[in-house]
Design an enzyme around this catalytic site. Structure first.
Site, PDB file in Angstrom:
ATOM      1  N   TRP A 174       1.061  -1.194   0.055  1.00 33.31           N
ATOM      2  CA  TRP A 174      -0.237   0.268   0.082  1.00 33.31           C
ATOM      3  C   TRP A 174       1.202   1.384  -0.144  1.00 33.31           C
ATOM      4  O   TRP A 174       1.917   1.086   0.576  1.00 33.31           O
ATOM      5  CB  TRP A 174      -1.072  -0.014   1.649  1.00 33.31           C
ATOM      6  N   GLU A 222      -3.057  -3.375  -2.287  1.00 34.36           N
ATOM      7  CA  GLU A 222      -4.357  -2.389  -1.356  1.00 34.36           C
ATOM      8  C   GLU A 222      -4.043  -1.067  -2.245  1.00 34.36           C
ATOM      9  O   GLU A 222      -3.886  -0.581  -2.472  1.00 34.36           O
ATOM     10  CB  GLU A 222      -3.973  -2.454  -0.099  1.00 34.36           C
ATOM     11  N   LYS A 254      -7.354   2.358  -2.495  1.00 38.01           N
ATOM     12  CA  LYS A 254      -7.911   3.548  -1.578  1.00 38.01           C
ATOM     13  C   LYS A 254      -8.261   4.453  -2.244  1.00 38.01           C
ATOM     14  O   LYS A 254      -7.784   4.487  -3.299  1.00 38.01           O
ATOM     15  CB  LYS A 254      -6.581   3.786  -0.597  1.00 38.01           C
ATOM     16  N   ASP A 286      -9.897  -2.830   1.628  1.00 35.89           N
ATOM     17  CA  ASP A 286      -9.521  -2.108   2.867  1.00 35.89           C
ATOM     18  C   ASP A 286     -10.945  -1.777   2.676  1.00 35.89           C
ATOM     19  O   ASP A 286     -10.698  -0.774   1.883  1.00 35.89           O
ATOM     20  CB  ASP A 286      -8.410  -1.580   2.887  1.00 35.89           C
ATOM     21  N   HIS A 328     -11.262   2.136   2.665  1.00 35.73           N
ATOM     22  CA  HIS A 328     -11.212   2.436   1.290  1.00 35.73           C
ATOM     23  C   HIS A 328     -12.606   2.756   0.356  1.00 35.73           C
ATOM     24  O   HIS A 328     -11.198   2.892  -0.884  1.00 35.73           O
ATOM     25  CB  HIS A 328      -9.311   1.875   1.139  1.00 35.73           C
ATOM     26  N   HIS A 378      -8.375  -5.758   5.033  1.00 33.08           N
ATOM     27  CA  HIS A 378      -8.301  -5.412   5.808  1.00 33.08           C
ATOM     28  C   HIS A 378      -9.360  -5.193   6.617  1.00 33.08           C
ATOM     29  O   HIS A 378     -10.334  -4.525   5.428  1.00 33.08           O
ATOM     30  CB  HIS A 378      -7.368  -3.855   5.829  1.00 33.08           C
ATOM     31  N   ASP A 382     -11.661   7.248   6.495  1.00 33.33           N
ATOM     32  CA  ASP A 382     -11.310   5.710   6.487  1.00 33.33           C
ATOM     33  C   ASP A 382     -10.597   5.942   8.053  1.00 33.33           C
ATOM     34  O   ASP A 382      -9.492   6.536   8.268  1.00 33.33           O
ATOM     35  CB  ASP A 382      -9.922   5.843   5.574  1.00 33.33           C
ATOM     36  N   ASP A 392     -10.428   4.614  10.842  1.00 27.36           N
ATOM     37  CA  ASP A 392      -9.500   3.327  11.454  1.00 27.36           C
ATOM     38  C   ASP A 392      -9.726   2.799  12.796  1.00 27.36           C
ATOM     39  O   ASP A 392      -8.914   2.773  13.548  1.00 27.36           O
ATOM     40  CB  ASP A 392      -7.614   2.839  11.280  1.00 27.36           C
ATOM     41  N   ASP A 407      -7.071  -4.513  10.788  1.00 33.26           N
ATOM     42  CA  ASP A 407      -5.990  -2.938  10.236  1.00 33.26           C
ATOM     43  C   ASP A 407      -7.101  -1.832  10.833  1.00 33.26           C
ATOM     44  O   ASP A 407      -8.067  -1.114  10.215  1.00 33.26           O
ATOM     45  CB  ASP A 407      -6.322  -2.371   8.685  1.00 33.26           C
TER      46      ASP A 407
HETATM   47  C1  RNT Z   1      -3.649   3.027   4.557  1.00 30.20           C
HETATM   48  C2  RNT Z   1      -3.987   1.441   4.812  1.00 30.20           C
HETATM   49  C3  RNT Z   1      -2.604   0.315   5.069  1.00 30.20           C
HETATM   50  C4  RNT Z   1      -2.376   1.126   6.484  1.00 30.20           C
HETATM   51  C5  RNT Z   1      -1.302  -0.275   6.751  1.00 30.20           C
HETATM   52  C6  RNT Z   1      -0.597   0.317   8.584  1.00 30.20           C
HETATM   53  O1  RNT Z   1      -4.770   3.380   4.889  1.00 30.20           O
HETATM   54  O2  RNT Z   1      -5.101   0.731   4.832  1.00 30.20           O
HETATM   55  O3  RNT Z   1      -2.964  -0.846   4.996  1.00 30.20           O
HETATM   56  O4  RNT Z   1      -3.887   1.472   7.700  1.00 30.20           O
HETATM   57  O5  RNT Z   1      -1.035   0.016   5.973  1.00 30.20           O
HETATM   58 ZN    ZN Z   2      -5.290  -1.053   4.981  1.00 29.37          ZN
END
Ligand code: RNT
Ligand code: ZN
Length: 413
Positions: A179, A220, A222, A253, A256, A280, A288, A290, A320
């Site tokens: 990523w 990955e 985004k 993810d 994303h 993820h 995003d 998290d 994640d």
């Molecule tokens: C970032 C991505 C990525 C990170 C990690 C730390 O938006 O989701 O995967 O969160 O690699």
């Molecule tokens: Zn991620």
């Protein structure tokens, strides 16, 4: 209700709860190390960059490898089953004053992690770190500055070698997820150029000779990052197409995508066209963000799509998220256990029956049965899983972490 009552109730729907518990026991989820220290790592003093952000200032964060490993241990002791851990390259462990830049990382810088994983019987997954570094202040693999672009290509190649080392030492595959944060705050003059350079960089990285059975590369995508709102080089179309053309695994993810897009709906499509896919698992709140994974609707929907399509061995599941506003060890436990609950709950659903009702057009029965299942005694089956693993139930495990907080976390300098 007791487990035996629940078992009978589910059996009437044609569901074997013992088989479901056994199945859950064998599902390895990849627990991300970066929840433990707010994505800081050990290789530099740089602030977290790349358009991602941890917020909160809860005391007790791990600041050394020993602390981080102890915290991960504590979390894993409260999670049933055998799992994997997910490391980032910035978690390299240097000894005796030695230091290596990202383009010079070697397996030996991860020897302590291998030691730890062997001792605990864990697999390791890995991620190159294209952020929190002086050469990541602008674009990385898509940089127009050839020196910078090459630096990051070299970094990725180092990481492939390290992933091979993990796989060999631990006798299990190693997922290597790429990523990059590359993007623009404002409207770019050229959208194609950076993508062409990213493509070229990926081609150069994958020209390296490595064991593709052991190192499972994932890409990955985004949609945007903080300070990178207008353009993302590694967009969904970019990586989907690149992955499809080069037989590489896509990674989705669920933070994303645009807020009305759902990864649960994308999973079956991706399963149709890929042998394996990776996830993820996170919780995006308006962006995003998290947040810690909860047992919410979308988490459950994602698990359902994996289970009902019989794809448990075709989906690599990694968590994640990074929340610094609550006890970080508890955050791991909540997220891991919630993903397991989502899987178990999906396994306790009569999918054949529900699919039949859909295909025969009996949508009323489909709705009635789907709603009835929601109040089945799922919690009793979950508690039985915990009991068989000898770990405390949802009302008891946090007390153990509170003790650990008092005895260990709050004593950190
Ligand atoms: C970032 C991505 C990525 C990170 C990690 C730390 O938006 O989701 O995967 O969160 O690699
Ligand atoms: Zn991620």
């Amino acid at each position: 209700m007791s487990y035996l009552d629940a078992k009978v109730k589910y059996a009437a729907l044609g569901i074997d709860t013992d088989a479901a518990i056994q199945k859950l026991q064998n599902i390895a989820v990849s627990m991300h190390c970066w929840q433990g220290d707010d994505v800081t790592g050990f290789d530099s003093k740089e602030a977290l960059s790349g358009g991602i952000q941890t917020t909160g200032n809860y005391p007790g964060k791990a600041t050394t490898p020993v602390e981080l490993m102890a915290d991960m241990d504590k979390a894993l002791s409260l999670i049933g089953g055998n799992h994997r851990i997910n490391l980032h390259a910035c978690y390299a462990i240097f000894e005796d004053g030695e230091w290596a830049d990202r383009d010079a990382l070697e397996p030996k810088h991860f020897a302590k992690w291998v030691e730890y994983a062997k001792e605990k019987g864990l697999g390791i997954d890995f991620n190159p770190t294209f952020f929190s570094h002086p050469k990541a202040s602008g674009l990385t693999l898509s940089s127009p500055d050839e020196e910078i672009r090459k630096f990051w290509v070299k970094h990725a190649i180092c990481c492939i070698k390290i992933a091979e080392y993990f796989a060999k030492e631990l006798n299990t595959f190693c997922t290597l997820n790429i990523w990059i944060p590359d993007g623009m705050k404002d409207i770019p003059a050229d959208r194609l150029g950076p993508r062409a350079r990213l493509k070229k960089s990926l081609d150069e990285i994958f020209a390296t000779d490595f064991d593709r059975e052991k190192v499972l590369v994932t890409l990955e995508s985004k949609v945007f990052g903080i300070g990178l709102e207008s353009y993302t080089v590694g967009s969904a179309e970019f990586y989907l197409t690149y992955a499809a053309k080069n037989s590489i695994m896509p990674l989705m993810d669920n933070g994303h995508y645009h807020p009305t897009e759902y990864v649960s709906d994308k999973i079956p499509t991706m399963l149709l066209f890929n042998d394996k896919i990776a996830l993820h698992i996170t919780r995006p709140v308006r962006w995003d963000s998290d947040h810690v994974v909860l047992l919410d609707d979308e988490t459950k929907e994602m698990a359902k799509e994996i289970v009902k399509n019989d794809a448990l061995d075709r989906v690599i599941m990694a968590l994640d998220y990074f929340d610094a506003s609550i006890n970080r060890v508890a955050a791991w436990v909540v997220g891991m256990r919630n993903w397991q609950k989502a899987l178990l709950s999906a396994m306790l659903t009569p999918w054949d029956k529900l699919k039949e009702l859909q295909d025969s057009g009996d949508f009323t029965s489909l709705m009635v049965l789907s709603e009835a299942i929601k109040v089945y005694p799922f919690g009793d089956v979950w508690n039985e899983f915990l009991k068989r693993n000898n770990i405390p139930d949802d009302n008891a495990w946090y007390d153990i972490i509170k003790e650990y907080e008092k005895d260990v976390l709050l004593k950190r300098g």
